[in-house]
Design an enzyme around this catalytic site. Structure first.
Site, mmCIF file in Angstrom:
data_model
loop_
_atom_site.group_PDB
_atom_site.id
_atom_site.type_symbol
_atom_site.label_atom_id
_atom_site.label_comp_id
_atom_site.label_asym_id
_atom_site.label_seq_id
_atom_site.Cartn_x
_atom_site.Cartn_y
_atom_site.Cartn_z
ATOM 1 N NE ARG A 151 10.502 -3.571 -12.171
ATOM 2 C CZ ARG A 151 10.029 -2.448 -12.678
ATOM 3 N NH1 ARG A 151 8.757 -2.395 -13.032
ATOM 4 N NH2 ARG A 151 10.797 -1.390 -12.816
ATOM 5 C CG ASP B 177 1.384 -4.053 -17.460
ATOM 6 O OD1 ASP B 177 1.201 -4.160 -18.685
ATOM 7 O OD2 ASP B 177 1.995 -3.085 -16.945
ATOM 8 C CD GLU C 262 8.422 -6.986 -18.034
ATOM 9 O OE1 GLU C 262 8.979 -5.908 -18.389
ATOM 10 O OE2 GLU C 262 7.533 -7.040 -17.187
ATOM 11 C CG HIS D 177 6.342 -3.400 -18.009
ATOM 12 N ND1 HIS D 177 7.478 -3.897 -17.422
ATOM 13 C CD2 HIS D 177 5.953 -2.372 -17.204
ATOM 14 C CE1 HIS D 177 7.771 -3.219 -16.320
ATOM 15 N NE2 HIS D 177 6.844 -2.290 -16.169
ATOM 16 C CG LEU E 276 -2.216 0.846 1.021
ATOM 17 C CD1 LEU E 276 -3.153 0.191 0.018
ATOM 18 C CD2 LEU E 276 -2.937 1.053 2.347
ATOM 19 N N GLY E 277 1.797 1.325 -0.978
ATOM 20 C CA GLY E 277 2.563 2.539 -1.197
ATOM 21 C C GLY E 277 1.757 3.512 -2.036
ATOM 22 N NE ARG E 278 5.547 8.687 -3.820
ATOM 23 C CZ ARG E 278 6.790 8.308 -3.549
ATOM 24 N NH1 ARG E 278 7.196 7.092 -3.897
ATOM 25 N NH2 ARG E 278 7.636 9.127 -2.940
ATOM 26 C CB ILE E 279 1.320 2.249 -7.259
ATOM 27 C CG1 ILE E 279 2.194 3.183 -8.095
ATOM 28 C CG2 ILE E 279 0.463 1.359 -8.159
ATOM 29 C CD1 ILE E 279 3.247 2.486 -8.927
#
Length: 313
Positions: free
Chosen positions: A231, A255, A260, A278, A153-156
């Site tokens: 990630r 995503d 990758e 991504h 539950l950081g910024r994103i």
């Protein structure tokens, strides 16, 4: 010609033009292995700044090969592909582009949730393939009323929670409990046990590598869905493929991937998956803002002033 900037991956035309205005740029990604060795032998001492993407980073071997390196400017929020301890020991500052991509990543996470549960890609193909004339599309699953679990539950993660709160109850897990109106779970297994949709939004660190494993997926259960906008390394892809193949979870929207742009063929072949390349921050507006922040950090470095968004270990 001397080169002060080493560019490790393709960037937008505007950003590449702006970089060229600030110094001679060598595009590392365009060189073969043998050409790289020859170029380093001739120019390694000249490079003071590396510009790279979060998915590429800058490995320790390249850091060691550039004795004059002082800045690694990442065009992205993730910095897991840079060894911060090694960079710090070598006197190399690292910057990234936080905040400016938060909204886009959160928007995509919500879009993936809706598209996965409502089967939007399949519905689109159903119409385009002319199958609607032969009968109706199979029923999908409801989004409203689902229980959403957010890993990180950081910024994103917080932005995702704010958007999904309109659909159903939110719970989260992370390194510590926060003063938010959502239920806290002590670990991913506990969170998955009480979630219908598990959304991965945490940072990629050694501690989170493979964190979404068979135990977490089993706790999510046969009616549960996984969405990853973090990630690829955070999810144990082998365990995920097994869970999808055996019906131990209902589906996954991804995503990001561990290697990758190479995506496991088993995930590509898996029917209950939704895969995107991504693209969480891939909008014109956000990529422009990211480029501006890369340049702001580079300009601050060249001027000898404080960096705008330094990454600290």
């Amino acid at each position: 010609m001397t080169y002060s900037i080493l560019q490790l991956c393709p960037l937008s035309d505007a950003l590449e033009t702006a970089l060229a205005a600030r110094g001679n740029v060598k595009q590392w990604f365009a060189l073969s292995d043998s050409a790289r060795a020859a170029w380093l032998a001739a120019h390694a001492n000249e490079v003071s700044a590396v510009v790279t993407g979060g998915h590429i980073g800058c490995d320790n071997a390249l850091i060691a090969a550039l004795p004059g390196l002082k800045l690694i400017a990442i065009n992205g929020v993730g910095y897991d592909k840079v060894d911060l301890a090694t960079a710090s020991a070598r006197g190399v500052a690292v910057t990234n582009t936080p905040d400016v991509l938060t909204d886009d990543v959160a928007d995509l996470a919500v879009g993936l949730v809706i598209a996965l549960l409502r089967q939007l890609p399949r519905a689109d193909r159903f119409v385009r393939d002319g199958r609607w004339r032969d009968g109706g599309f199979p029923l999908a699953r409801k989004v409203s009323g689902r229980r959403f679990g957010i890993v990180g539950l950081g910024r994103i993660g917080a932005a995702i929670a704010a958007r999904l709160a309109a659909f159903g109850p939110i719970a989260y897990t992370g390194t510590q409990e926060k003063p938010v109106p959502y239920d806290f779970a002590p670990d991913p297994v506990a969170l998955a046990t009480h979630s219908d949709v598990l959304i991965v939004a945490c940072a990629a660190t050694p501690e989170t590598r493979g964190m979404i494993d068979a135990g977490v997926l089993d706790a999510l259960g046969a009616d549960g869905y996984l969405v990853n906008v973090s990630r690829g390394s955070v999810v144990d892809e082998t365990a995920l493929i097994a869970a999808l193949d055996t019906g131990r979870i209902a589906g996954a929207a991804l995503d990001v991937f561990a290697d990758e742009p190479r995506v496991p063929t088993a995930l590509i072949a898996s029917a209950p998956t939704l895969l995107t390349p991504h693209i969480a921050s891939a909008t014109v507006e956000t990529r422009r803002a990211m480029a501006d922040l890369v340049l702001a950090n580079l300009d601050a470095f060249l001027a000898g002033g404080p960096l705008v968004t330094p990454v600290t270990a």
